[in-house]
Design an enzyme around this catalytic site. Structure first.
Site, PDB file in Angstrom:
ATOM      1  N   HIS A 200       0.849  -1.191   0.000  1.00  0.00           N
ATOM      2  CA  HIS A 200       0.000   0.000   0.000  1.00  0.00           C
ATOM      3  C   HIS A 200       0.892   1.250   0.000  1.00  0.00           C
ATOM      4  CE1 HIS A 200      -3.940  -1.881   1.804  1.00  0.00           C
ATOM      5  NE2 HIS A 200      -3.539  -2.488   0.710  1.00  0.00           N
TER       6      HIS A 200
ATOM      7  N   GLU B 146       0.992   3.854   1.931  1.00  0.00           N
ATOM      8  CA  GLU B 146       1.519   4.260   3.236  1.00  0.00           C
ATOM      9  C   GLU B 146       2.702   3.394   3.678  1.00  0.00           C
ATOM     10  OE1 GLU B 146      -1.585   3.488   2.384  1.00  0.00           O
ATOM     11  OE2 GLU B 146      -3.077   4.520   3.622  1.00  0.00           O
TER      12      GLU B 146
ATOM     13  N   CYS C 219      -6.127   1.914   5.709  1.00  0.00           N
ATOM     14  CA  CYS C 219      -6.751   0.665   6.155  1.00  0.00           C
ATOM     15  C   CYS C 219      -6.159   0.330   7.534  1.00  0.00           C
ATOM     16  CB  CYS C 219      -6.451  -0.455   5.148  1.00  0.00           C
ATOM     17  SG  CYS C 219      -4.782  -1.129   5.267  1.00  0.00           S
TER      18      CYS C 219
ATOM     19  N   CYS D 231      -2.291  -0.226   7.573  1.00  0.00           N
ATOM     20  CA  CYS D 231      -1.503   0.999   7.430  1.00  0.00           C
ATOM     21  C   CYS D 231      -1.651   1.903   8.664  1.00  0.00           C
ATOM     22  CB  CYS D 231      -1.900   1.739   6.161  1.00  0.00           C
ATOM     23  SG  CYS D 231      -1.473   0.807   4.668  1.00  0.00           S
TER      24      CYS D 231
END
Lengths: 149, 149
Positions: free
Chosen positions: A51, A53, A81, A84
């Site tokens: 992801h 992040e 999410c 993260c």
């Protein structure tokens, strides 16, 4: 909060969009300097970890040679999410500036709880829905194309 | 559930212990084959992401060239933190077999909620406290040495 970093996060989100990845971007800032950035590369790298992040945290930690990202802010085009959010908290990032509150209410509620102070880490502030229309437009366009295919 | 994989996770936890890292180990199994493993390397790699489970997921995804770890089980020496629990769920791992329930009750409760079904991912089963004394012994010994230093 400096809007130019959110604009940059959107530029990274568009890189994800163009690579056929869910368009999310992230930028990490310390003392007014960008020390990390990323965009979603889950499909390309075939790994749920990639992801925006997570990639940004990895870069920032490497950059300052420290897992403690004290005093850092992260700018994201969509609320993190839980994976993260927990990584952001464990990295001791101070503030999350997010363009859009996550549409999945259940996870959004969990993320709020996750960001609170616990035994080992301080609370992370989150300021969200800073630019919801722009973020929604990019995400909706991405998923509309996906559906058409 | 096959105890030999938990034993192996403990071997990895001891590798972390010997490298002066919080001693946690993880093993990912698919169709009775080990496809990923890891131990905590947060301090060595100077990155909050490098928990045992995250390293194991990365290895497993690379091994099978797929972020979907469908039908996989993960064996861990300690219940996952929220970051790892969310990664496990997003990777669609089926079962978590854990030696010890996390001592931090607040996160433990959050992790249970995190593992439930949501809009995009199925529920992850967790069977915990399979071998609590062994896991506690290793963790307590590690933190006792840390306190003495």
């Amino acid at each position: 909060m400096n809007h130019k970093y959110l604009d940059l996060a959107f530029k990274y989100a568009m890189k994800a969009y163009k690579s056929n990845e869910v368009p999310v971007g992230a930028v990490i800032v310390k003392d007014n300097k960008i020390i990390g950035w990323g965009y979603n590369q889950k499909e390309k790298n075939n790994c749920v970890l990639d992801h925006a992040e997570i990639i940004a945290i990895k870069k920032a930690s490497k950059k300052i040679n420290n897992w403690r990202l004290d005093g850092c802010d992260i700018y994201v085009t969509l609320d993190p999410c839980p994976m993260c959010a927990s990584a952001i908290k464990q990295a001791r990032i101070k503030n999350i500036y997010s363009a859009l509150n996550n549409f999945d209410d259940k996870n959004s509620d969990l993320v709020r709880k996750l960001l609170k102070k616990d035994k080992t880490n301080p609370e992370v502030n989150i300021i969200t829905n800073i630019e919801p229309l722009k973020s929604k437009k990019i995400l909706n366009s991405f998923f509309a194309i996906k559906r058409d295919k």
